[in-house]
Motif scaffolding. Structure first.
Motif, PDB file in Angstrom:
ATOM      1  N   ARG A 201      40.709  13.180  27.816  1.00  0.00           N
ATOM      2  CA  ARG A 201      41.667  14.092  27.992  1.00  0.00           C
ATOM      3  C   ARG A 201      42.343  13.944  29.268  1.00  0.00           C
ATOM      4  N   SER A 259      41.494  21.208  29.383  1.00  0.00           N
ATOM      5  CA  SER A 259      40.463  21.837  28.803  1.00  0.00           C
ATOM      6  C   SER A 259      39.315  20.655  28.237  1.00  0.00           C
ATOM      7  N   ASP A 261      37.085  18.975  25.373  1.00  0.00           N
ATOM      8  CA  ASP A 261      37.303  18.803  23.810  1.00  0.00           C
ATOM      9  C   ASP A 261      37.038  20.046  22.923  1.00  0.00           C
ATOM     10  N   ALA A 264      39.422  22.831  23.516  1.00  0.00           N
ATOM     11  CA  ALA A 264      40.743  22.528  23.269  1.00  0.00           C
ATOM     12  C   ALA A 264      40.779  22.898  21.513  1.00  0.00           C
ATOM     13  N   ALA A 265      39.681  22.254  20.924  1.00  0.00           N
ATOM     14  CA  ALA A 265      39.845  22.460  19.582  1.00  0.00           C
ATOM     15  C   ALA A 265      39.596  23.611  18.921  1.00  0.00           C
ATOM     16  N   ASN A 266      38.900  24.503  19.675  1.00  0.00           N
ATOM     17  CA  ASN A 266      38.612  25.820  19.204  1.00  0.00           C
ATOM     18  C   ASN A 266      39.706  27.069  19.739  1.00  0.00           C
ATOM     19  N   GLY A 267      40.289  26.623  20.882  1.00  0.00           N
ATOM     20  CA  GLY A 267      41.210  27.463  21.523  1.00  0.00           C
ATOM     21  C   GLY A 267      40.503  28.862  21.976  1.00  0.00           C
ATOM     22  N   ASP A 287      47.167  21.895  29.022  1.00  0.00           N
ATOM     23  CA  ASP A 287      47.208  21.383  27.935  1.00  0.00           C
ATOM     24  C   ASP A 287      47.242  22.473  26.691  1.00  0.00           C
ATOM     25  N   TRP A 289      46.631  24.689  23.820  1.00  0.00           N
ATOM     26  CA  TRP A 289      45.435  25.337  23.117  1.00  0.00           C
ATOM     27  C   TRP A 289      45.849  26.478  22.508  1.00  0.00           C
ATOM     28  N   ARG A 306      51.851  19.328  25.305  1.00  0.00           N
ATOM     29  CA  ARG A 306      51.116  18.973  23.987  1.00  0.00           C
ATOM     30  C   ARG A 306      50.474  17.499  24.225  1.00  0.00           C
TER      31      ARG A 306
END
Length: 364
Positions: A201, A259, A261, A264-267, A287, A289, A306
Motif C-alpha cells: 500500500r 492504513s 491491509d 483498510a479492509a475492515n474500516g 487512503d 476506508w 482511492r
C-alpha cells in the motif's frame, strides 16, 4: 482504582505504533483518578530508543524478556482492580495472557485491549486452537482502538462477553502546532515503519504518486526502508522520534496516512497518525476506508484518495492556501470531539458499569 496494564511499551515508540495511544489514554485515565502501573518487556531495542522517561501519571515496570521475569510481573496482576492485557506486547503474548488471567483476583475486571483488532480476528479465524479463543470465555471485556461494528460483532461471535471500541484520539499537550522545521520541507510526507501488511500500500499510495510527480518532493519516515528502491524525489528520514512529529506535520504541505491491509479492509480504524497530524493543523490525505467521515469530513477536514492516482492528482492541484484551510478545520474538529479526555470518560463509564453490576443484581 488500580490498573495493571501489560502492553508493548509506554516509554518508546520505536517499532511500537501503539505508544501514542497508550500515552494519551492512560494519562487521561490517570487524571480521572486511576492508579496505573504499565508493564513492558525489554525487546526490539525499545529501551535504547526511548521517547520519554517514566511519567508522573503512571508507574512503569520494564522487565527482561525471559519467562521468569514475565511470570514475576504477571503475578502483580493480583494487586489490581482492573487487569489489562494488550495485544502485541512482543514477548510471550499467549503465555502472558494466561498468566495475568490466572493471577487476577476473582473480583477484578479483566480486559483484553486489542490495538490491531482486524489482524487479531483474522488470526483467530485461521487458528481455531489459538489460546485467545479459550481466554475470551473468561475475559470480562474486550476493548479495541478501532474497528467499529464489524469488530464488535466479530468478537461477540468469538465468545467475548462485551466488546467496545475506544478510538484513537488527540492529546493536545503532545501534538499541536509548532514552528516549521526546514529539515522536513516537502510537498508530501508519510511516516510509517516497513511492515509486510503495509508495504504494497505504501508503494501504491506513496511511491507510485512520487513517480508521477517528479516536480515535487516526497519524504518518507520510518524504520526498515533503507534498502527499498525509491524514486529520486523521495527522501528517506529513517526513524523519526515523536519529538519531531509536530514539526514534520506542520512543515510538509500535506501528510499522508496509509492504513495497514487489515485495517483498510475492515474500516472504522483511524490510525494514531490521523489525530497526530490533525492536532498539529496538518493537511491530511488518507487512503479510503469505511467510516472516515465519522471522524473528519472529507473535502473539508481531510482529503481521501482511492488509489495512488488520486494522491498524485490531489498533490498537483493542492495549493498551500487550501492545505492550510483543511488543516485548520481538522484541528478545530479534533479538539472539539476527538481528544483522549473524551475517550477516557467513555472508558471510565464502561469500567464503572462493570463494577456496579453485582450491586444491582444483588438488589434485585
Amino acid at each position: 482504582m488500580k490498573i495493571a496494564f501489560y502492553g508493548s511499551s509506554l516509554l518508546s515508540s520505536y517499532w511500537n505504533g501503539a505508544a501514542t495511544y497508550y500515552r494519551g489514554l492512560l494519562k487521561a485515565l490517570a487524571r480521572l483518578g486511576y492508579d496505573i502501573t504499565f508493564y513492558e518487556p525489554d525487546v526490539y531495542d525499545r529501551q535504547k530508543n526511548r521517547d520519554i522517561e517514566a511519567p508522573d501519571w503512571c508507574a512503569v515496570v520494564v522487565y527482561k524478556a525471559t519467562p521468569h521475569a514475565m511470570m514475576q510481573v504477571a503475578a502483580r496482576a493480583a494487586e489490581a482492580d482492573i487487569v489489562v492485557k494488550a495485544s502485541g506486547v512482543g514477548f510471550a503474548d499467549d503465555a502472558l495472557l494466561r498468566a495475568v488471567l490466572d493471577h487476577a483476583r476473582a473480583d477484578a475486571l479483566t480486559v483484553f485491549w486489542d490495538v490491531d483488532a482486524p489482524a487479531t480476528l483474522g488470526q483467530l479465524r485461521d487458528e481455531p486452537d489459538h489460546p485467545l479463543h479459550r481466554a475470551l470465555q473468561e475475559i470480562d471485556l474486550v476493548l479495541t482502538y478501532g474497528g467499529g461494528d464489524p469488530v464488535v460483532w466479530a468478537y461477540r461471535a468469538m465468545g467475548a462477553a462485551e466488546c467496545v471500541p475506544i478510538y484513537n484520539a488527540l492529546d493536545p499537550e503532545t501534538h499541536h502546532p509548532v514552528g516549521k522545521d526546514m529539515r522536513f520541507a516537502c510537498d508530501l510526507a508519510f511516516l510509517g515503519n516497513r511492515l509486510p501488511d503495509r508495504e504494497a500500500r505504501v508503494e501504491a499510495f506513496f511511491l507510485d504518486p512520487a513517480l508521477r510527480s517528479a516536480d515535487q518532493r516526497f519524504l518518507l519516515g520510518g524504520s526498515g526502508w533503507g534498502d527499498k528502491q525509491m524514486p529520486a524525489n523521495v527522501g528517506w528520514l529513517g526513524h523519526v522520534g515523536t519529538r519531531d512529529h509536530n514539526a514534520l506535520n506542520v512543515t510538509a504541505k500535506a501528510v499522508l496516512n496509509i492504513s495497514r491491509d487489515s485495517m483498510a479492509a475492515n474500516g472504522f480504524s483511524p490510525a494514531t497518525r490521523v489525530f497526530e497530524a490533525a492536532g498539529a493543523g496538518a493537511c491530511l490525505i488518507t487512503d479510503a476506508w469505511l467510516g472516515v467521515d465519522l471522524f473528519l469530513k472529507p473535502g473539508e477536514e481531510i482529503l481521501v484518495a482511492r488509489d495512488g492516482e488520486d494522491v498524485a492528482e490531489i498533490m498537483q492541484s493542492l495549493s498551500a492556501e487550501r492545505a492550510k484551510a483543511i488543516g485548520t478545520s481538522a484541528l478545530r474538529r479534533v479538539l472539539g470531539e476527538h481528544t483522549y479526555t473524551t475517550r477516557a470518560v467513555l472508558a471510565d463509564a464502561i469500567f464503572r458499569r462493570h463494577f456496579e453490576r453485582p450491586t444491582v443484581e444483588a438488589a434485585e
